[in-house]
Design an enzyme around this catalytic site. Sequence first.
Site, PDB file in Angstrom:
ATOM      1  N   ASN A  11      30.084  57.767  46.394  1.00  0.00           N
ATOM      2  CA  ASN A  11      29.697  58.571  47.547  1.00  0.00           C
ATOM      3  C   ASN A  11      28.955  57.736  48.587  1.00  0.00           C
ATOM      4  O   ASN A  11      29.530  57.320  49.598  1.00  0.00           O
ATOM      5  CB  ASN A  11      28.848  59.757  47.081  1.00  0.00           C
ATOM      6  CG  ASN A  11      28.707  60.820  48.144  1.00  0.00           C
ATOM      7  OD1 ASN A  11      28.843  60.543  49.322  1.00  0.00           O
ATOM      8  ND2 ASN A  11      28.441  62.033  47.734  1.00  0.00           N
ATOM      9  N   ASP A  12      27.705  57.438  48.320  1.00  0.00           N
ATOM     10  CA  ASP A  12      26.895  56.752  49.336  1.00  0.00           C
ATOM     11  C   ASP A  12      27.476  55.390  49.730  1.00  0.00           C
ATOM     12  O   ASP A  12      27.334  54.972  50.873  1.00  0.00           O
ATOM     13  CB  ASP A  12      25.467  56.570  48.817  1.00  0.00           C
ATOM     14  CG  ASP A  12      24.783  57.909  48.587  1.00  0.00           C
ATOM     15  OD1 ASP A  12      25.133  58.865  49.294  1.00  0.00           O
ATOM     16  OD2 ASP A  12      23.922  57.992  47.700  1.00  0.00           O
ATOM     17  N   VAL A  13      28.143  54.733  48.789  1.00  0.00           N
ATOM     18  CA  VAL A  13      28.618  53.370  49.070  1.00  0.00           C
ATOM     19  C   VAL A  13      29.837  53.351  49.987  1.00  0.00           C
ATOM     20  O   VAL A  13      30.286  52.288  50.406  1.00  0.00           O
ATOM     21  CB  VAL A  13      28.948  52.597  47.777  1.00  0.00           C
ATOM     22  CG1 VAL A  13      27.699  52.437  46.931  1.00  0.00           C
ATOM     23  CG2 VAL A  13      30.059  53.254  46.998  1.00  0.00           C
TER      24      VAL A  13
END
Lengths: 456, 100
Positions: free
Chosen positions: A380-382
Amino acid sequence: MMAKWLIDVAYFIVAVLFILGLKAMSSPVSARRGIVWAGAGMVLATVVTFLTPEMRNFGLIVIALVLGGVGAWWSGKVVKMTDMPQMVAIYNGMGGGAAAAIAALEFARGEIHGPVVTTLATLGALIGAVSFSGSCVAWAKLQGVMKKARRLPAQNFVNIVLGLAAIGFGVAIVLTGEPAQIITFFILSLVLGAVLTLPIGGADMPVVISLFNAFTGLAVGFEGYVLGNPALIIAGIVVGAAGTLLTQLMAKAMNRPLTNILFQPITGEAQGGGNIEGTMKELSGLDAAAMMRFAQKVIVVPGYGMAVAGAQHKVWEMAQLLEKEGVEVKFAIHPVAGRMPGHMNVLLAEAGVPYDKIFDLEEINAEFPLADVALVIGANDVVNPVARTDKSSPIYGMPILDADKAQNVIVIKRGKGAGYSGIENALFFEDNCRMLYGSAQQAVADVISHIKAMAA
Amino acid sequence: MEGFSAIYIFMLAAFTGYEVIARVPVILHTPLMSGSNFVHGVVLVGAMVVLGNADPNSPLQLTIGFIAVLLGAANAAGGYVVTERMLAMFKRDDRKGAAK
């Protein structure tokens, strides 16, 4: 005298084995040899230490050795690969605790004399105790015993006061050395480590574990000086330096200075620019299978979600199927994918993915625009493009995998919620992005069955 | 140990640690962190020495020493097993004929 000579020679060999072992561990080809060498060094060091002149309490030593050794050996054998990071954290914390306990015992025996030795003993005790309690908290968080990152009111102030108080009592120990001072000092150090680690969460955790690893190394080195033991000094300082560098590399990979990680942790509430226009568009397993089956090039972006679901074997099975159909498949790994740098590589390696199909962020980012499909599984965040654009976002500036630049993006995700750090992901709302909802395991199995059906 | 030779050891060991890690691929960061975690498990040796020198008539000293050895042994043994398990997974693409 003979025993003394033998011990000195043995410790020298141990130091050489440790350094060669670590060196070998820094290349994938020789890594396994490296740990065996270091292991041989450890066995030699332990055995030869029994020859130390004027040793007593052999019974207790053997009992503690067997209890600690066998317990840890067993727990290390049975732990799941996804739970590795917290095991590293807890073993590391124990090393720090051991260093602190060495200092405590030397204080109790009244065997520490002179300002230099006392200072190093105290410093080692402080660092070791912080590493111990901090690692325990880190373990509890990763293990899920402690659910949320907790920020105390005026957290930084509390940290600073605790730190200064511990240092103050440390100075008092060097100057006078009353038992009450020593006890207070140890308690303060332990509390400091725990309080320091409490608010830290999410992707910052691995950096902190690595930092504590370096801490323990230093603590061991300092206590080694106190005991006049060169094996401890060399191994401890080598690990201290190596761990510090490793910590810097990790912090750099996330573009978060270490001071921010310790003093400005990312928390769920602290999200900026939460309003993202657009909707998430769903697609079926069949469509996903067709998209990839007729693609030229697919880049898989695995995240921790995939690992938790234990889907890496399925993903590799799918990749092999696609390759058989002439599709080029590559795996793109973000430096902090998983819970530690390289953790994802380990998990993929466990599933049998050869490491020449696995690429770092720098190697692969230029290839995303050439890829027909970027398959994001449980990450997700990456892959969140706001890290490039939105200055108010807590992850602004973190290097990301440019999955959004691929022709098509398929995201396999369990539900519609935000990521581990609680930040909305703009990628999911892009025009070229489709969501495939479901657990990674199920979704990929579904895709595999459709690809097989197409091949038949 | 002579004060100054110890400082030399500190310095050289620090450079060695730095150099050993400096050119490591990301793929090995976790195993290497785990491996270095194992290496500082040598604290076990120091713990054995201090427990060995502890006063057999002092329960306090014996308890602290016992804890030190226990924790040190766990660090060493656990660190080894975990690192070994991680590294056991590194193998090349079998289709290229290169076995592990």
